[in-house]
Design a protein around this motif. Structure first.
Motif, PDB file in Angstrom:
ATOM      1  N   GLU A 172      -1.046   0.269  -7.118  1.00  0.00           N
ATOM      2  CA  GLU A 172       0.231   0.311  -7.840  1.00  0.00           C
ATOM      3  C   GLU A 172       0.326   1.540  -8.740  1.00  0.00           C
ATOM      4  O   GLU A 172       1.406   2.124  -8.898  1.00  0.00           O
ATOM      5  CB  GLU A 172       0.399  -0.970  -8.674  1.00  0.00           C
ATOM      6  CG  GLU A 172       0.654  -2.200  -7.819  1.00  0.00           C
ATOM      7  CD  GLU A 172       0.338  -3.510  -8.536  1.00  0.00           C
ATOM      8  OE1 GLU A 172       0.702  -4.559  -7.999  1.00  0.00           O
ATOM      9  OE2 GLU A 172      -0.300  -3.479  -9.623  1.00  0.00           O
ATOM     10  N   TYR A 213      -8.285  -3.181 -10.800  1.00  0.00           N
ATOM     11  CA  TYR A 213      -7.582  -2.721 -11.987  1.00  0.00           C
ATOM     12  C   TYR A 213      -8.424  -1.667 -12.699  1.00  0.00           C
ATOM     13  O   TYR A 213      -9.655  -1.666 -12.544  1.00  0.00           O
ATOM     14  CB  TYR A 213      -7.267  -3.906 -12.906  1.00  0.00           C
ATOM     15  CG  TYR A 213      -6.110  -4.724 -12.369  1.00  0.00           C
ATOM     16  CD1 TYR A 213      -4.809  -4.469 -12.798  1.00  0.00           C
ATOM     17  CD2 TYR A 213      -6.312  -5.700 -11.401  1.00  0.00           C
ATOM     18  CE1 TYR A 213      -3.739  -5.178 -12.278  1.00  0.00           C
ATOM     19  CE2 TYR A 213      -5.252  -6.413 -10.878  1.00  0.00           C
ATOM     20  CZ  TYR A 213      -3.964  -6.150 -11.318  1.00  0.00           C
ATOM     21  OH  TYR A 213      -2.907  -6.837 -10.802  1.00  0.00           O
ATOM     22  N   LEU A 249       3.215   4.677  -8.279  1.00  0.00           N
ATOM     23  CA  LEU A 249       4.241   4.974  -9.296  1.00  0.00           C
ATOM     24  C   LEU A 249       5.102   6.204  -8.992  1.00  0.00           C
ATOM     25  O   LEU A 249       6.338   6.103  -8.990  1.00  0.00           O
ATOM     26  CB  LEU A 249       3.585   5.115 -10.679  1.00  0.00           C
ATOM     27  CG  LEU A 249       3.340   3.821 -11.456  1.00  0.00           C
ATOM     28  CD1 LEU A 249       2.581   4.123 -12.746  1.00  0.00           C
ATOM     29  CD2 LEU A 249       4.662   3.132 -11.777  1.00  0.00           C
ATOM     30  N   ARG A 308      -3.108   9.588  -7.565  1.00  0.00           N
ATOM     31  CA  ARG A 308      -1.733   9.493  -8.061  1.00  0.00           C
ATOM     32  C   ARG A 308      -1.086  10.882  -8.142  1.00  0.00           C
ATOM     33  O   ARG A 308       0.107  11.039  -7.884  1.00  0.00           O
ATOM     34  CB  ARG A 308      -1.733   8.838  -9.444  1.00  0.00           C
ATOM     35  CG  ARG A 308      -0.350   8.687 -10.055  1.00  0.00           C
ATOM     36  CD  ARG A 308      -0.391   7.976 -11.397  1.00  0.00           C
ATOM     37  NE  ARG A 308      -1.045   8.789 -12.417  1.00  0.00           N
ATOM     38  CZ  ARG A 308      -1.306   8.366 -13.657  1.00  0.00           C
ATOM     39  NH1 ARG A 308      -0.981   7.135 -14.021  1.00  0.00           N
ATOM     40  NH2 ARG A 308      -1.906   9.157 -14.523  1.00  0.00           N
ATOM     41  N   ASN A 356      -5.261   8.285 -17.993  1.00  0.00           N
ATOM     42  CA  ASN A 356      -3.904   7.766 -18.222  1.00  0.00           C
ATOM     43  C   ASN A 356      -3.391   6.869 -17.099  1.00  0.00           C
ATOM     44  O   ASN A 356      -2.229   6.954 -16.711  1.00  0.00           O
ATOM     45  CB  ASN A 356      -2.923   8.918 -18.449  1.00  0.00           C
ATOM     46  CG  ASN A 356      -3.169   9.599 -19.778  1.00  0.00           C
ATOM     47  OD1 ASN A 356      -4.214   9.395 -20.396  1.00  0.00           O
ATOM     48  ND2 ASN A 356      -2.218  10.386 -20.224  1.00  0.00           N
ATOM     49  N   MET A 387      -8.005  11.667 -20.143  1.00  0.00           N
ATOM     50  CA  MET A 387      -8.266  10.223 -20.296  1.00  0.00           C
ATOM     51  C   MET A 387      -7.710   9.417 -19.115  1.00  0.00           C
ATOM     52  O   MET A 387      -7.470   8.227 -19.243  1.00  0.00           O
ATOM     53  CB  MET A 387      -7.627   9.704 -21.588  1.00  0.00           C
ATOM     54  CG  MET A 387      -7.866  10.558 -22.811  1.00  0.00           C
ATOM     55  SD  MET A 387      -9.501  10.336 -23.462  1.00  0.00           S
ATOM     56  CE  MET A 387      -9.254   8.815 -24.324  1.00  0.00           C
ATOM     57  N   ILE A 435      -2.203   3.168 -15.780  1.00  0.00           N
ATOM     58  CA  ILE A 435      -1.530   2.041 -16.430  1.00  0.00           C
ATOM     59  C   ILE A 435      -2.442   0.817 -16.280  1.00  0.00           C
ATOM     60  O   ILE A 435      -2.685   0.368 -15.152  1.00  0.00           O
ATOM     61  CB  ILE A 435      -0.160   1.762 -15.787  1.00  0.00           C
ATOM     62  CG1 ILE A 435       0.693   3.046 -15.717  1.00  0.00           C
ATOM     63  CG2 ILE A 435       0.577   0.650 -16.518  1.00  0.00           C
ATOM     64  CD1 ILE A 435       1.015   3.679 -17.036  1.00  0.00           C
ATOM     65  N   PRO A 436      -2.939   0.275 -17.393  1.00  0.00           N
ATOM     66  CA  PRO A 436      -3.972  -0.774 -17.313  1.00  0.00           C
ATOM     67  C   PRO A 436      -3.525  -2.045 -16.600  1.00  0.00           C
ATOM     68  O   PRO A 436      -4.360  -2.725 -15.998  1.00  0.00           O
ATOM     69  CB  PRO A 436      -4.291  -1.089 -18.781  1.00  0.00           C
ATOM     70  CG  PRO A 436      -3.581  -0.088 -19.598  1.00  0.00           C
ATOM     71  CD  PRO A 436      -2.577   0.625 -18.768  1.00  0.00           C
ATOM     72  N   VAL A 437      -2.227  -2.353 -16.661  1.00  0.00           N
ATOM     73  CA  VAL A 437      -1.781  -3.629 -16.076  1.00  0.00           C
ATOM     74  C   VAL A 437      -1.401  -3.494 -14.597  1.00  0.00           C
ATOM     75  O   VAL A 437      -0.985  -4.469 -13.976  1.00  0.00           O
ATOM     76  CB  VAL A 437      -0.593  -4.242 -16.862  1.00  0.00           C
ATOM     77  CG1 VAL A 437      -0.996  -4.497 -18.301  1.00  0.00           C
ATOM     78  CG2 VAL A 437       0.626  -3.336 -16.796  1.00  0.00           C
ATOM     79  N   LEU A 438      -1.536  -2.284 -14.060  1.00  0.00           N
ATOM     80  CA  LEU A 438      -1.263  -2.096 -12.637  1.00  0.00           C
ATOM     81  C   LEU A 438      -2.583  -1.786 -11.929  1.00  0.00           C
ATOM     82  O   LEU A 438      -3.446  -1.113 -12.497  1.00  0.00           O
ATOM     83  CB  LEU A 438      -0.278  -0.942 -12.423  1.00  0.00           C
ATOM     84  CG  LEU A 438       1.102  -1.085 -13.083  1.00  0.00           C
ATOM     85  CD1 LEU A 438       1.957   0.136 -12.780  1.00  0.00           C
ATOM     86  CD2 LEU A 438       1.805  -2.366 -12.612  1.00  0.00           C
ATOM     87  N   ASN A 439      -2.746  -2.268 -10.690  1.00  0.00           N
ATOM     88  CA  ASN A 439      -3.983  -1.983  -9.970  1.00  0.00           C
ATOM     89  C   ASN A 439      -3.949  -0.576  -9.375  1.00  0.00           C
ATOM     90  O   ASN A 439      -2.953   0.144  -9.514  1.00  0.00           O
ATOM     91  CB  ASN A 439      -4.273  -3.070  -8.925  1.00  0.00           C
ATOM     92  CG  ASN A 439      -3.239  -3.082  -7.804  1.00  0.00           C
ATOM     93  OD1 ASN A 439      -2.662  -2.054  -7.470  1.00  0.00           O
ATOM     94  ND2 ASN A 439      -3.015  -4.260  -7.223  1.00  0.00           N
TER      95      ASN A 439
END
Ligand SMILES: Nc1ncnc2c1ncn2[C@@H]1O[C@H](COP(=O)(O)OP(=O)(O)O)[C@@H](O)[C@H]1O
Ligand SMILES: [Mg+2]
Lengths: 238, 387
Positions: free
Chosen positions: A105, A141, A109, A157, A96, A94, A98-102
């Motif tokens: 970003e 995003y 991580l 990532r 995974n 899925m 982070i929805p609030v990071l573009n």
């Protein structure tokens, strides 16, 4: 070829209430450095469990696991976290993100856990996103990206810290045929061009076909018995 | 390095409605708490600061308040000649006979009226309370129906401006000045000439007598002389002690404030806890992903606590904004010991506001701790399986 991941007679038993559920029943396996290995098998056969053990987010009930000569199965919780940050790249079904990071970003991580400074991190993020072909989507995003693009950000990532091993659990499970193809192209390229060792769980024979080798798990044992080292393996292609 | 703050801010702003609800909920709780603190602050400064430890108050033995005390004029003459009383520049003993009478006067917001203490004094009464200042108009003249009115009574009662006159009993009273009592309970009073007040209200005796002893030893001996003279039937206590005891009638307010504050902080804590439990539950897989990437349990714990503290900080700020209007309220309450009005301001200074915000943040940290621990404890493999 040098063995990167050594798994010696690993067992995993889950306890639920009073019942013990044996999931892995004595797995012995070696993954050569630079391999692209597909783990196949029916649902519930223990593929994810095995992958999690290799990735160091779970520990075996018995047996030993060595990655690059380090016995990760004996590490403490905290030591494992540091080890994962340095050596493991995760790719999930899925994505995974982070929805609030573009995108940038999200990719950054894992770098926050390294000693790199801001400028160096930016450089690494740009490189990783360029490799997956999303250099122009840095500030997008997750909700602004297609599933295929999201998975490519997730792959960026996973490779941004240049980890020792990439683990992918059903990376194409949520994608349509075209995006699945592109994702597998990318994994193949990472393996061939960047010599990344990849272990991929999949139940899709077409996906497994893109790997160098494929192994079958059934009811917690390998269909091939042993693989990868000691005896020269029977190479199975599906 | 820790999980970036943008992660928290992003999450807080992405669940906009739920954040707004939490902020408002915590905000209201903090606003109520701040109003209570402001009230307690106001009452305290109105009463405690009145009494001077240098002045001795002489009252009828057995009376608790000035209003049910009387001191015969003959007894006043006895008191006047006691040894140890300080002398002023003219060689006169520093002693102030006073009459306190309750007037019922119409209020601006209540035409039926409310009780006000009217204090009759001699010039010596002013000398003994040097902080009392006439800020508008002039001092009353002795022997006539002139009064000066405290600023707060002027603001809240009808016909109390300089030049106005009000009616009580058969008399009209002319307001000739406004005074400021420096936050003491005299700020809830009207002052006039003791001789005139006594004669028109037909009082044969004074209510109390205030004495300034020459020094500490003199104070002890005067107090002993008054207390032990069975013919006088009077008692002496320091003016400070008298006003301190008066506060006990308002202790209820302070206990209530403490009580409310305590429960409000618990309320804010539970609010933050509920918010964070919900927030964390919807992010199980996300937090497990962060841990898979190598973030430690401590980092997860911190990020949840920080987020909780941040929401509560917003709640605290909202609380200050909501509570700000109460600062404009100047109100009164009945002191149930004297049945007269005590005027005071809701007093939310920066210190009280800061305390409210701080308590909100503390509530956020404590409330966030349990959800944070439960989030940090999740086994990664199981959490990754969550949808
Ligand atoms: N945390 C757990 N607790 C109990 N049982 C588990 C847990 N994780 C996995 N299992 C069980 O282990 C078996 C293998 O799961 P899994 O490794 O996910 O299989 P696969 O990935 O091959 O579908 C399943 O029967 C599953 O229900
Ligand atoms: Mg699985």
């Amino acid at each position: 070829m040098e063995t990167l991941v050594e798994i010696h007679d690993v067992r995993k038993v889950y306890k639920r209430d009073q019942f013990e559920i044996p999931v892995l029943n004595g797995i012995t396996l070696g993954v050569p450095r630079g391999d692209f290995l597909a783990l196949m098998g029916p649902s519930g056969s223990g593929k994810t469990t095995l992958l999690n053990l290799i990735a160091g987010i779970d520990r075996p009930t018995s047996g030993r696991i060595l990655v690059d000569g380090q016995e990760v199965s004996s590490y403490s919780e905290t030591a494992l976290a540091s080890w994962r940050a340095r050596h493991v790249g995760f790719i999930f079904q899925m994505y995974n993100l982070i929805p609030v990071l573009n995108a940038a970003e999200n990719v950054e991580l894992p770098l926050l856990l390294t000693k790199l400074n801001r400028k160096q991190r930016k450089q690494h993020v740009e490189n990783a996103l360029a490799i997956v072909g999303l250099a122009d989507r840095m500030t997008h995003y997750p909700r602004q990206l297609s599933g295929g693009q999201e998975q490519r950000v997730a792959i960026a990532r996973a490779i941004v810290t240049d980890p020792t091993i990439l683990v992918a659990d059903e990376p194409t499970g949520d994608l349509d045929a075209k995006n699945a193809d592109e994702t597998l192209d990318l994994l193949q390229r990472l393996n061939a061009e960047f010599e990344k060792t990849i272990v991929m769980v999949t139940h899709d024979p077409k996906a497994a076909g893109r790997a160098k080798h494929a192994l079958h798990l059934d009811k917690g044992v390998l269909a091939e018995g042993q693989y990868g080292y000691e005896a020269e393996p029977a190479v199975v292609r599906t | 390095m820790a999980i970036p703050l943008k992660y928290n801010i992003g999450n807080i702003s992405s669940r906009r409605v739920s954040t707004l609800m939490s902020v408002l909920g915590i905000g209201i709780v903090i606003a109520v708490m701040l109003s209570m603190m402001a009230l307690s602050n106001g009452v305290n400064s109105a009463i405690i600061s009145t009494g001077s430890k240098d002045n001795l108050m002489i009252m009828r033995d057995g009376s608790d308040t000035e209003l049910d005390s009387w001191v015969d004029k003959a007894k006043f003459q006895v008191l006047r000649t006691l040894p140890g009383i300080q002398k002023d520049a003219q060689g006169q003993p520093v002693i102030s006979p006073e009459i306190i009478i309750v007037f019922k006067l119409p209020k601006k917001d209540n035409p039926k009226g409310s009780n006000v203490n009217v204090r009759g004094v001699t010039p010596m009464g002013f000398e003994m309370r040097p902080y009392l200042k006439v800020i508008e108009g002039r001092m009353f003249r002795p022997g006539v129906n002139e009064v000066i009115v405290s600023r707060r009574i002027r603001d809240r009662f009808v016909g109390c401006n300089v030049g106005d006159s009000f009616h009580f009993g058969p008399q009209d009273w002319n307001v000739v000045g406004i005074f400021d009592g420096a936050g003491t309970s005299f700020d809830s009073e009207i002052w006039t000439d003791v001789g005139y007040l006594g004669s028109v209200r037909k009082r044969e005796s004074y209510s109390t007598v205030v004495i300034r002893p020459a020094d500490h030893d003199a104070a002890t001996s005067i107090k002993a002389a008054v207390d032990n003279d069975n013919r006088l039937k009077l008692q002496a206590k320091s003016e400070y002690q008298y006003y301190d005891e008066q506060t006990s009638g308002l202790v209820g307010i302070k206990v209530l404030v403490g009580f409310v504050t305590f429960f409000m902080v618990i309320g804010a804590t539970l609010g933050a806890m509920n918010t964070m439990f919900t927030a964390v539950a919807s992010r199980t897989r996300e937090l497990a992903t962060l841990r898979a990437l190598g973030f430690k349990r401590r980092a997860i714990l911190m990020t949840v606590v920080i987020e909780s503290a941040f929401v509560s900080l917003l709640g605290g700020l909202a609380g200050v904004l909501l509570a700000l209007p109460v600062n404009l309220i100047s109100t009164g309450t009945t002191n149930f010991k004297t049945f007269s009005e005590v005027a005071f301001n809701f007093n939310m200074g920066p210190a009280v506001a800061l305390r409210g915000i701080l308590l909100a943040v503390v509530a956020g940290v404590i409330g966030g701790l349990l959800p944070a621990i439960s989030a940090a404890r999740l086994p990664i493999t199981r959490a990754l399986r969550e949808i």
